[in-house]
Design a protein around this motif. Structure first.
Motif, short mmCIF file in Angstrom:
data_model
loop_
_atom_site.label_atom_id
_atom_site.label_comp_id
_atom_site.label_asym_id
_atom_site.label_seq_id
_atom_site.Cartn_x
_atom_site.Cartn_y
_atom_site.Cartn_z
N SER A 48 -0.99 2.54 28.96
CA SER A 48 -0.64 1.66 30.07
C SER A 48 -1.44 0.65 30.32
O SER A 48 -2.85 0.93 30.44
CB SER A 48 -0.39 2.59 31.46
OG SER A 48 0.84 2.23 31.96
N GLN A 49 -1.23 -0.58 30.27
CA GLN A 49 -2.08 -1.77 30.48
C GLN A 49 -1.67 -2.47 31.76
O GLN A 49 -0.66 -2.73 31.97
CB GLN A 49 -1.95 -2.56 29.32
CG GLN A 49 -2.29 -2.00 27.97
CD GLN A 49 -1.99 -2.91 26.71
OE1 GLN A 49 -1.55 -4.03 27.01
NE2 GLN A 49 -2.30 -2.71 25.71
N PRO A 50 -2.93 -2.59 32.65
CA PRO A 50 -2.66 -3.70 33.86
C PRO A 50 -2.12 -4.91 33.60
O PRO A 50 -2.54 -5.53 32.80
CB PRO A 50 -4.09 -3.57 34.30
CG PRO A 50 -4.80 -2.70 33.43
CD PRO A 50 -4.14 -2.61 32.13
N TYR A 51 -0.69 -5.11 34.14
CA TYR A 51 -0.18 -6.41 34.02
C TYR A 51 0.51 -6.71 32.71
O TYR A 51 0.95 -7.72 32.18
CB TYR A 51 -0.99 -7.48 34.37
CG TYR A 51 -1.61 -7.55 35.87
CD1 TYR A 51 -0.71 -7.74 36.73
CD2 TYR A 51 -2.94 -7.32 36.15
CE1 TYR A 51 -1.21 -7.66 38.14
CE2 TYR A 51 -3.29 -7.24 37.15
CZ TYR A 51 -2.71 -7.31 38.28
OH TYR A 51 -3.11 -7.37 39.60
N GLY A 52 0.28 -5.71 31.83
CA GLY A 52 0.71 -5.55 30.21
C GLY A 52 2.00 -4.56 30.03
O GLY A 52 2.29 -4.72 28.82
N GLY A 53 2.17 -3.94 30.98
CA GLY A 53 3.19 -2.60 30.64
C GLY A 53 2.71 -1.51 29.90
O GLY A 53 1.48 -1.44 29.82
N THR A 54 3.66 -0.78 29.56
CA THR A 54 3.43 0.67 28.82
C THR A 54 3.81 0.26 27.49
O THR A 54 4.96 -0.10 27.12
CB THR A 54 4.15 1.62 29.50
OG1 THR A 54 3.66 1.68 31.01
CG2 THR A 54 3.96 2.88 28.93
#
Length: 67
Positions: A48-54
């Motif tokens: 999971s990436q912040p502001y980048g989706g999963t």
């Protein structure tokens, strides 16, 4: 004057080739999404990436969006 025309033609051709490459990259990036269970079943890892989706990173290095 002839040199300007040839230079303009070369620049236009390069711009069109670049647009074609961008379209191909965009089409490749629009891969179908998988679920996290499907990702782990295929040996991938879910991140999971912040502001980048999963994302699912598969063993061959490809990244696929997770639903």
């Amino acid at each position: 004057m002839r040199i300007r025309r040839l230079l303009g033609l070369a620049l236009a051709t390069a711009a069109l080739a670049g647009a074609g490459a961008l379209g191909a990259a965009t089409a490749q990036a629009a891969a179908p999404a998988v679920t996290s269970a499907e990702c782990t079943d295929q040996g991938g890892t879910v991140t999971s990436q912040p502001y980048g989706g999963t994302w699912c990173t598969l063993p061959d290095g490809t990244k696929v969006a997770v639903n």
